[in-house]
Design a protein around this motif. Structure first.
Motif, short mmCIF file in Angstrom:
data_model
loop_
_atom_site.label_atom_id
_atom_site.label_comp_id
_atom_site.label_asym_id
_atom_site.label_seq_id
_atom_site.Cartn_x
_atom_site.Cartn_y
_atom_site.Cartn_z
N THR A 135 56.51 -32.83 17.76
CA THR A 135 56.82 -33.47 16.49
C THR A 135 56.46 -32.58 15.30
O THR A 135 57.09 -32.68 14.24
N VAL A 139 59.22 -32.24 12.33
CA VAL A 139 59.00 -32.63 10.93
C VAL A 139 59.20 -31.45 9.99
O VAL A 139 59.85 -31.56 8.95
N LEU A 389 51.62 -36.25 9.31
CA LEU A 389 51.92 -36.43 10.73
C LEU A 389 50.66 -36.20 11.57
O LEU A 389 50.34 -36.99 12.47
#
Length: 432
Positions: A135, A139, A389
């Motif tokens: 991720t 992102v 995040l």
């Protein structure tokens, strides 16, 4: 070199106590200089290094002794040391017996047969839930792509990855909330590995249905094109991609360039430049499996360093009895065999060009990219999104700029995902 007189995996061989000095309680043991376990530290890296050096030296008696010792101590169901010993033992045995290509083909065949869309998707999503390993790059890349394509109404993203489009729902959501006209998005997915050729069609049918349904929900005009059947990424052409003059193009490469043969990487990057993209995003794992291809011990050390860190992050992210963790660790076994026990020849390594595992570090990729592109630093907004995040995950993960030797005179050449101050994943953005 076949000093065992057979090609069996060591776990299929009988244990001979005369050949071994073993201790089944391995969670607190290590290897002494003599090769015997002793307490108070991690034992697997020492034993594995000793075995790699013995293989490099051609010392058959010591290889025999160490492989049998590792076989006694290793377990894919044990602690982190036992797991490392198990998976690296397989690769070292294949290297010593010159059976790497055959083992790799077997592992690939098993992976293809056991693959299904639901299992692969659930594994990817669970991994993304507990770890920022993938991720982080999603992102950062999505942020750079959205900024580069801001104001455009006809978008074409060329996605070269193997994460089953799990990167794109958040981007579709962002496009749907744009203050100006909602753009039309064409997504071209180039399959580069992780899906067997026999299963690619059914898998991408599922992906297409899910993506189209989500795009309708978001109110984003959307079409998806799939390119499969390539023997390797170097065969991809501009005509295959079908780029139209009126389209604003972005190229997204997540774990894709390492699957390109080293001598072909410049050509693939040149293809990206010929598309005149608004941005190219590159995400790769931070390891160097190219510089020491002719020095087995050094190459082994780098492979052991990288996968030790990876196994450590899995141990921190998943429960001890997690099936998902076991599946991810087993996937590593194929990569480790590919790196340590297979040559660079395509046919020798199993015939699948896209199974190449020749990773390079961020500074190496930067040098390659700079022949065709200029680096673009991530904006403060994108960096803030990445930091937000990482706060969702367990402590130990952090965002880092590259060390001084990776920096250009004007700006840094990307960002790093660190685990306990060790860089593991590199993300960057580039423009013509």
């Amino acid at each position: 070199m076949n000093f065992f007189g057979c090609k069996d995996h060591p776990q299929h061989l009988p244990i001979n106590g005369d050949d071994m000095h073993s201790n089944n309680h391995t969670s607190t043991s290590r290897s002494s200089d003599s090769g015997d376990p002793s307490p108070d530290s991690k034992w697997a890296p020492k034993l594995l290094r000793d075995c790699a050096r013995a293989i490099s030296d051609g010392d058959s008696p010591r290889i025999h002794h160490l492989l049998w010792m590792l076989n006694e101590l290793a377990s894919p169901y044990g602690d982190c040391d036992q797991k490392l010993a198990s998976y690296f033992l397989q690769a070292l045995f294949c290297k010593a017996t010159e059976s790497g290509p055959r083992c790799f083909r077997t592992l690939s065949s098993v992976a293809d047969k056991s693959h299904s869309f639901d299992s692969a998707r659930k594994l990817i999503l669970k991994f993304q839930e507990v770890s920022p390993w993938t991720t982080f790059g999603h992102v950062a890349s999505n942020g750079a792509i959205l900024e580069a394509l801001e104001g455009e109404t006809n978008l074409h993203i060329i996605d070269i990855s193997n994460t089953l489009c799990t990167q794109w729902p958040t981007l579709l959501e962002a496009l749907a909330t744009r203050s100006d006209e909602t753009p039309h998005l064409k997504l071209t997915v180039v399959l580069t590995g992780g899906i067997g050729s026999t299963g690619a069609g059914s898998v991408m049918k599922e992906v297409r249905q899910r993506m189209e349904k989500f795009a309708r929900l978001m109110g984003v005009p959307f079409e998806l094109k799939m390119i499969s059947g390539l023997n390797h990424l170097g065969e991809l052409t501009k005509e295959d991609l079908g780029v139209q003059e009126e389209e604003a193009v972005a190229v997204n490469c997540v774990g894709a360039l390492r699957r390109v043969r080293v001598e072909e990487r410049g050509g693939v990057i040149g293809l990206f430049r010929s598309l005149n993209p608004r941005v190219v995003t590159v995400v790769e794992e931070e390891a160097d499996f190219t510089s020491n291809r002719d020095e087995f011990v050094k190459g082994f050390e780098e492979c052991l360093r990288f996968f030790s860190l990876y196994f450590e992050t899995l141990e921190e992210s998943f429960g001890a009895t997690s099936n998902e963790r076991l599946m991810l660790e087993r996937e590593c076994s194929r990569s480790i065999v590919r790196v340590l026990a297979c040559g660079d020849d395509e046919e020798e390594a199993g015939g699948d060009h896209d199974e190449c595992e020749r990773r390079e570090r961020g500074r190496q990729w930067s040098e390659r990219m700079k022949h065709e592109f200029r680096h673009v630093a991530f904006s403060d907004d994108v960096l803030d999104d990445v930091k937000a995040l990482l706060k969702r995950y367990r402590p130990g993960w952090s965002l880092a700029l590259p060390p001084p030797e990776d920096a250009s005179s004007s700006s840094s050449s990307g960002i790093y995902l660190n685990w306990k101050d060790e860089p593991l994943v590199w993300a960057s953005a580039w423009k013509p």
